[in-house]
Design a protein around this motif. Structure first.
Motif, PDB file in Angstrom:
ATOM      1  N   GLY A  13      86.454  14.514  -6.063  1.00 25.20           N
ATOM      2  CA  GLY A  13      85.884  13.561  -5.113  1.00 25.20           C
ATOM      3  C   GLY A  13      86.010  12.111  -5.543  1.00 25.20           C
ATOM      4  N   GLY A  14      86.226  11.877  -6.828  1.00 25.63           N
ATOM      5  CA  GLY A  14      86.318  10.522  -7.342  1.00 25.63           C
ATOM      6  C   GLY A  14      85.718  10.412  -8.723  1.00 25.63           C
ATOM      7  N   ALA A  15      85.649   9.183  -9.201  1.00 20.38           N
ATOM      8  CA  ALA A  15      85.137   8.912 -10.543  1.00 20.38           C
ATOM      9  C   ALA A  15      83.620   8.763 -10.523  1.00 20.38           C
ATOM     10  N   SER A  16      82.978   9.191 -11.600  1.00 28.83           N
ATOM     11  CA  SER A  16      81.532   9.036 -11.756  1.00 28.83           C
ATOM     12  C   SER A  16      81.213   8.612 -13.179  1.00 28.83           C
ATOM     13  N   ARG A  17      80.144   7.842 -13.280  1.00 26.64           N
ATOM     14  CA  ARG A  17      79.655   7.413 -14.591  1.00 26.64           C
ATOM     15  C   ARG A  17      78.804   8.530 -15.200  1.00 26.64           C
ATOM     16  N   VAL A  18      78.911   8.659 -16.519  1.00 28.98           N
ATOM     17  CA  VAL A  18      78.043   9.576 -17.264  1.00 28.98           C
ATOM     18  C   VAL A  18      77.407   8.780 -18.390  1.00 28.98           C
ATOM     19  N   TRP A  19      76.089   8.851 -18.474  1.00 24.64           N
ATOM     20  CA  TRP A  19      75.371   8.264 -19.602  1.00 24.64           C
ATOM     21  C   TRP A  19      74.970   9.373 -20.545  1.00 24.64           C
ATOM     22  N   GLU A  20      75.123   9.119 -21.854  1.00 19.06           N
ATOM     23  CA  GLU A  20      74.765  10.084 -22.891  1.00 19.06           C
ATOM     24  C   GLU A  20      74.012   9.367 -24.000  1.00 19.06           C
ATOM     25  N   LYS A  21      73.030  10.068 -24.543  1.00 17.63           N
ATOM     26  CA  LYS A  21      72.302   9.501 -25.672  1.00 17.63           C
ATOM     27  C   LYS A  21      71.722  10.632 -26.497  1.00 17.63           C
ATOM     28  N   GLY A  22      71.734  10.451 -27.808  1.00 20.08           N
ATOM     29  CA  GLY A  22      71.159  11.419 -28.724  1.00 20.08           C
ATOM     30  C   GLY A  22      72.206  12.333 -29.317  1.00 20.08           C
ATOM     31  N   SER A  23      71.729  13.273 -30.108  1.00 19.80           N
ATOM     32  CA  SER A  23      72.607  14.260 -30.734  1.00 19.80           C
ATOM     33  C   SER A  23      71.874  15.592 -30.763  1.00 19.80           C
ATOM     34  N   GLY A  24      72.604  16.624 -31.050  1.00 20.62           N
ATOM     35  CA  GLY A  24      71.999  17.948 -31.079  1.00 20.62           C
ATOM     36  C   GLY A  24      72.157  18.664 -29.751  1.00 20.62           C
ATOM     37  N   ALA A  25      71.198  19.524 -29.455  1.00 20.29           N
ATOM     38  CA  ALA A  25      71.261  20.339 -28.240  1.00 20.29           C
ATOM     39  C   ALA A  25      71.296  19.451 -26.995  1.00 20.29           C
ATOM     40  N   THR A  26      72.161  19.805 -26.052  1.00 27.44           N
ATOM     41  CA  THR A  26      72.374  19.009 -24.837  1.00 27.44           C
ATOM     42  C   THR A  26      71.463  19.463 -23.711  1.00 27.44           C
ATOM     43  N   LEU A  27      70.941  18.485 -22.967  1.00 26.14           N
ATOM     44  CA  LEU A  27      70.206  18.707 -21.732  1.00 26.14           C
ATOM     45  C   LEU A  27      70.875  17.853 -20.664  1.00 26.14           C
ATOM     46  N   GLY A  28      71.312  18.481 -19.564  1.00 24.95           N
ATOM     47  CA  GLY A  28      71.871  17.742 -18.442  1.00 24.95           C
ATOM     48  C   GLY A  28      70.764  17.275 -17.521  1.00 24.95           C
ATOM     49  N   LEU A  29      70.974  16.130 -16.873  1.00 30.83           N
ATOM     50  CA  LEU A  29      69.984  15.587 -15.951  1.00 30.83           C
ATOM     51  C   LEU A  29      70.649  15.151 -14.660  1.00 30.83           C
ATOM     52  N   PHE A  30      70.200  15.709 -13.542  1.00 30.90           N
ATOM     53  CA  PHE A  30      70.563  15.232 -12.214  1.00 30.90           C
ATOM     54  C   PHE A  30      69.370  14.408 -11.730  1.00 30.90           C
ATOM     55  N   ALA A  31      69.564  13.108 -11.591  1.00 33.40           N
ATOM     56  CA  ALA A  31      68.479  12.201 -11.216  1.00 33.40           C
ATOM     57  C   ALA A  31      68.060  12.402  -9.764  1.00 33.40           C
ATOM     58  N   GLY A  32      66.908  11.863  -9.457  1.00 31.78           N
ATOM     59  CA  GLY A  32      66.370  11.940  -8.109  1.00 31.78           C
ATOM     60  C   GLY A  32      66.905  10.847  -7.207  1.00 31.78           C
ATOM     61  N   LEU A  33      66.206  10.638  -6.113  1.00 33.44           N
ATOM     62  CA  LEU A  33      66.587   9.654  -5.115  1.00 33.44           C
ATOM     63  C   LEU A  33      66.848   8.298  -5.764  1.00 33.44           C
ATOM     64  N   HIS A  34      67.946   7.701  -5.427  1.00 31.06           N
ATOM     65  CA  HIS A  34      68.418   6.415  -5.948  1.00 31.06           C
ATOM     66  C   HIS A  34      69.085   6.542  -7.312  1.00 31.06           C
ATOM     67  N   GLY A  35      69.161   7.730  -7.883  1.00 31.09           N
ATOM     68  CA  GLY A  35      69.875   7.925  -9.135  1.00 31.09           C
ATOM     69  C   GLY A  35      69.263   7.164 -10.292  1.00 31.09           C
ATOM     70  N   LEU A  36      70.131   6.779 -11.220  1.00 32.85           N
ATOM     71  CA  LEU A  36      69.704   5.998 -12.385  1.00 32.85           C
ATOM     72  C   LEU A  36      70.433   4.653 -12.372  1.00 32.85           C
TER      73      LEU A  36
END
Length: 119
Positions: A13-36
């Motif tokens: 569908g196109g390009a998207s930004r991904v923000w990442e922070k921290g180390s160790g076990a990964t947790l994905g986050l889908f933000a709510g209305l208006h995103g981040l």
């Protein structure tokens, strides 16, 4: 505290930004209305000492254009494409608001892609 690392992923569908922070076990986050539109300080603690990966969904800040998405199935496929391209397969996925609805749909459609769903 410092901000997240940023990268751009490509999806059908196109390009998207991904923000990442921290180390160790990964947790994905889908933000709510208006995103981040910016990194929120509470995200620094949401996964304890682990890593958080927050991809931008279509139409949200950092996400690609949502105009071609005509129905819920299109949105679910786009969310799954973002999820996979962000490298979140097999990780827990957290969602808030509309992000929670899309996280639940991705989990229902591709149960092996999400180890735990947090809504």
């Amino acid at each position: 505290m410092s901000g997240p690392d940023e990268r751009i992923i490509e999806t059908p569908g196109g390009a998207s930004r991904v923000w990442e922070k921290g180390s160790g076990a990964t947790l994905g986050l889908f933000a709510g209305l208006h995103g981040l539109p910016k990194w929120l300080p509470m995200l620094d603690n949401i996964n304890g000492a682990g890593r958080i990966v927050a991809p931008s969904l279509p139409g949200f800040p950092g996400g690609f254009d949502y105009e071609p998405l005509d129905d819920i199935f299109d949105w679910v496929l786009a969310a799954r494409d973002v999820h996979a391209a962000a490298g979140l397969d097999g990780a827990p996925l957290m969602g808030a608001s509309i992000g929670a609805a899309l996280a639940a749909e991705v989990t229902a459609g591709w149960p092996d892609a999400v180890s735990k769903l947090i809504l």
